[in-house]
Write a protein that holds these residues in place. Structure first.
Motif, PDB file in Angstrom:
ATOM      1  N   MET A 111       0.842  -1.181   0.000  1.00 26.23           N
ATOM      2  CA  MET A 111       0.000   0.000   0.000  1.00 26.23           C
ATOM      3  C   MET A 111       0.886   1.243   0.000  1.00 26.23           C
ATOM      4  SD  MET A 111      -3.296   0.848   2.367  1.00 26.23           S
ATOM      5  CE  MET A 111      -4.438   0.036   1.275  1.00 26.23           C
ATOM      6  N   LYS A 112       0.445   2.280  -0.655  1.00 21.05           N
ATOM      7  CA  LYS A 112       1.185   3.534  -0.779  1.00 21.05           C
ATOM      8  C   LYS A 112       1.396   4.198   0.584  1.00 21.05           C
ATOM      9  CE  LYS A 112       0.523   8.144  -2.921  1.00 21.05           C
ATOM     10  NZ  LYS A 112       1.726   8.672  -2.462  1.00 21.05           N
ATOM     11  N   ASP A 113       2.566   4.811   0.762  1.00 24.72           N
ATOM     12  CA  ASP A 113       2.814   5.634   1.941  1.00 24.72           C
ATOM     13  C   ASP A 113       2.093   6.964   1.764  1.00 24.72           C
ATOM     14  OD1 ASP A 113       4.461   3.602   2.795  1.00 24.72           O
ATOM     15  OD2 ASP A 113       6.328   4.725   2.521  1.00 24.72           O
ATOM     16  N   TRP A 114       1.607   7.526   2.870  1.00 25.19           N
ATOM     17  CA  TRP A 114       0.893   8.803   2.829  1.00 25.19           C
ATOM     18  C   TRP A 114       1.433   9.741   3.885  1.00 25.19           C
ATOM     19  CZ3 TRP A 114      -2.234  10.238  -0.957  1.00 25.19           C
ATOM     20  CH2 TRP A 114      -2.788   9.247  -1.762  1.00 25.19           C
ATOM     21  N   ASN A 115       1.665  10.988   3.490  1.00 29.14           N
ATOM     22  CA  ASN A 115       1.967  12.087   4.403  1.00 29.14           C
ATOM     23  C   ASN A 115       0.828  13.075   4.256  1.00 29.14           C
ATOM     24  OD1 ASN A 115       4.553  11.251   5.407  1.00 29.14           O
ATOM     25  ND2 ASN A 115       5.343  11.666   3.362  1.00 29.14           N
ATOM     26  N   LEU A 116       0.100  13.295   5.356  1.00 36.04           N
ATOM     27  CA  LEU A 116      -1.124  14.086   5.308  1.00 36.04           C
ATOM     28  C   LEU A 116      -1.081  15.221   6.317  1.00 36.04           C
ATOM     29  CD1 LEU A 116      -2.377  10.708   5.694  1.00 36.04           C
ATOM     30  CD2 LEU A 116      -3.689  11.902   3.995  1.00 36.04           C
ATOM     31  N   VAL A 117      -1.768  16.309   5.995  1.00 34.20           N
ATOM     32  CA  VAL A 117      -1.952  17.410   6.924  1.00 34.20           C
ATOM     33  C   VAL A 117      -3.444  17.715   7.002  1.00 34.20           C
ATOM     34  CG1 VAL A 117      -1.575  19.885   7.328  1.00 34.20           C
ATOM     35  CG2 VAL A 117       0.332  18.444   6.612  1.00 34.20           C
ATOM     36  N   PHE A 118      -3.930  17.853   8.234  1.00 34.95           N
ATOM     37  CA  PHE A 118      -5.304  18.270   8.516  1.00 34.95           C
ATOM     38  C   PHE A 118      -5.193  19.630   9.187  1.00 34.95           C
ATOM     39  CE2 PHE A 118      -5.283  13.726   8.397  1.00 34.95           C
ATOM     40  CZ  PHE A 118      -6.511  13.341   7.884  1.00 34.95           C
ATOM     41  N   ALA A 119      -5.978  20.623   8.746  1.00 32.81           N
ATOM     42  CA  ALA A 119      -5.834  21.964   9.312  1.00 32.81           C
ATOM     43  C   ALA A 119      -7.162  22.705   9.345  1.00 32.81           C
ATOM     44  CB  ALA A 119      -4.816  22.757   8.497  1.00 32.81           C
ATOM     45  N   GLY A 120      -7.343  23.505  10.396  1.00 30.88           N
ATOM     46  CA  GLY A 120      -8.535  24.323  10.555  1.00 30.88           C
ATOM     47  C   GLY A 120      -8.497  25.043  11.883  1.00 30.88           C
ATOM     48  N   PHE A 121      -9.669  25.389  12.398  1.00 35.07           N
ATOM     49  CA  PHE A 121      -9.788  26.025  13.700  1.00 35.07           C
ATOM     50  C   PHE A 121      -9.897  24.964  14.784  1.00 35.07           C
ATOM     51  CE2 PHE A 121     -11.982  29.651  11.379  1.00 35.07           C
ATOM     52  CZ  PHE A 121     -10.934  30.543  11.551  1.00 35.07           C
ATOM     53  N   GLY A 122      -9.442  25.290  15.989  1.00 43.28           N
ATOM     54  CA  GLY A 122      -9.687  24.433  17.138  1.00 43.28           C
ATOM     55  C   GLY A 122     -11.191  24.289  17.339  1.00 43.28           C
ATOM     56  N   MET A 162      -4.580  -0.161  12.204  1.00 44.27           N
ATOM     57  CA  MET A 162      -5.408  -1.359  12.020  1.00 44.27           C
ATOM     58  C   MET A 162      -4.857  -2.243  10.901  1.00 44.27           C
ATOM     59  SD  MET A 162      -7.741  -1.169  14.257  1.00 44.27           S
ATOM     60  CE  MET A 162      -8.398   0.047  15.365  1.00 44.27           C
ATOM     61  N   GLU A 163      -4.106  -1.636   9.986  1.00 49.24           N
ATOM     62  CA  GLU A 163      -3.522  -2.373   8.866  1.00 49.24           C
ATOM     63  C   GLU A 163      -2.071  -2.776   9.129  1.00 49.24           C
ATOM     64  OE1 GLU A 163      -4.284   0.118   5.451  1.00 49.24           O
ATOM     65  OE2 GLU A 163      -6.411  -0.407   5.505  1.00 49.24           O
ATOM     66  N   GLY A 164      -1.584  -2.538  10.350  1.00 44.25           N
ATOM     67  CA  GLY A 164      -0.231  -2.928  10.701  1.00 44.25           C
ATOM     68  C   GLY A 164       0.846  -2.032  10.105  1.00 44.25           C
ATOM     69  N   ARG A 165       0.477  -0.823   9.725  1.00 44.63           N
ATOM     70  CA  ARG A 165       1.438   0.096   9.127  1.00 44.63           C
ATOM     71  C   ARG A 165       2.169   0.895  10.202  1.00 44.63           C
ATOM     72  NH1 ARG A 165      -2.111   2.884   4.560  1.00 44.63           N
ATOM     73  NH2 ARG A 165      -0.116   3.434   3.640  1.00 44.63           N
ATOM     74  N   GLU A 166       3.298   1.459   9.824  1.00 43.33           N
ATOM     75  CA  GLU A 166       3.996   2.418  10.676  1.00 43.33           C
ATOM     76  C   GLU A 166       3.196   3.709  10.632  1.00 43.33           C
ATOM     77  OE1 GLU A 166       6.825   1.781  12.458  1.00 43.33           O
ATOM     78  OE2 GLU A 166       6.817  -0.285  11.720  1.00 43.33           O
ATOM     79  N   ALA A 189       2.968   4.566   6.732  1.00 43.21           N
ATOM     80  CA  ALA A 189       4.071   4.042   5.936  1.00 43.21           C
ATOM     81  C   ALA A 189       4.244   2.544   6.126  1.00 43.21           C
ATOM     82  CB  ALA A 189       5.370   4.766   6.308  1.00 43.21           C
ATOM     83  N   GLY A 190       4.943   1.967   5.192  1.00 36.93           N
ATOM     84  CA  GLY A 190       5.264   0.548   5.256  1.00 36.93           C
ATOM     85  C   GLY A 190       6.633   0.293   5.877  1.00 36.93           C
ATOM     86  N   ARG A 191       7.314   1.345   6.270  1.00 37.83           N
ATOM     87  CA  ARG A 191       8.645   1.241   6.878  1.00 37.83           C
ATOM     88  C   ARG A 191       8.718   2.259   8.011  1.00 37.83           C
ATOM     89  NH1 ARG A 191       8.461   4.697   3.077  1.00 37.83           N
ATOM     90  NH2 ARG A 191       9.876   6.405   2.682  1.00 37.83           N
ATOM     91  N   PRO A 192       9.729   2.189   8.868  1.00 32.59           N
ATOM     92  CA  PRO A 192       9.824   3.164   9.964  1.00 32.59           C
ATOM     93  C   PRO A 192       9.829   4.606   9.440  1.00 32.59           C
ATOM     94  CG  PRO A 192      11.331   1.351  10.350  1.00 32.59           C
ATOM     95  CD  PRO A 192      10.769   1.153   8.958  1.00 32.59           C
TER      96      PRO A 192
END
Length: 179
Positions: free
Chosen positions: A1-12, A29-33, A56-59
């Protein structure tokens, strides 16, 4: 499965950190890092809030996401701060009910989801964050839908388990909206 770097942003108070936590748990749940790095101003509710999530699939070398593959943004200040950081080929999911701008970037996919309005119209006013998460899932497939549902069940506190189905309703609404 593809590695993902995500950002979530808004108001508190918009559930930004909660949406990020659900995403991180879906990866677990999928055993990913996984890493989940919250950041918020001292104001908390009404102040800015964002979080970085890595799947990610690696450290993972660093939990800080400077060039996200995907961005979820729920207010104008966060849009202004983060839209230029999305990696070319990435995805930006924008709450068009609260963000009054459209990107001129042609190197990313921008989805405009009126999540806050949809949440109010569907009687789930505080769950615009999960509508956005559903749209993000539809656009990226960052985890399986089963993992996302299991993450909701894990992250919603035991004292509020009656809200699990409402949370899933919001996610399904986001999936349906992000065509």
């Amino acid at each position: 499965m593809k590695d993902w770097n995500l950002v979530f942003a808004g108001f508190g108070g918009q559930g930004i950190l909660f949406a990020g936590k659900v995403t991180a748990y879906a990866g677990m749940m999928e055993g990913r890092e996984v890493s989940w790095l919250p950041s918020y101003g001292p104001e908390m509710r009404g102040g800015t809030a964002n979080c970085s999530v890595c799947l990610a699939g690696r450290p993972i070398g660093s939990p800080l996401v400077l060039e996200p593959d995907a961005l979820v943004v729920m207010n104008n200040p966060s849009y202004d701060k983060f839209i230029g950081t999305v990696a070319p080929g990435g995805v930006a999911v924008i709450d068009s009910a609260l963000v009054d701008r459209k990107t001129d970037r042609s190197d990313i996919t921008a989805l405009y989801i009126p999540a806050t309005r949809l949440a109010q119209e569907n009687g789930i006013g505080k769950l615009a964050n999960l509508i956005m998460l559903g749209a993000l899932w539809k656009a990226t497939g960052f985890a399986t839908l089963e993992s996302l549902e299991a993450a909701i069940q894990k992250v919603v506190p035991p004292s509020k388990q009656e809200l699990v189905e409402l949370n899933m309703k919001a996610i399904r609404l986001g999936i349906e909206t992000a065509k």
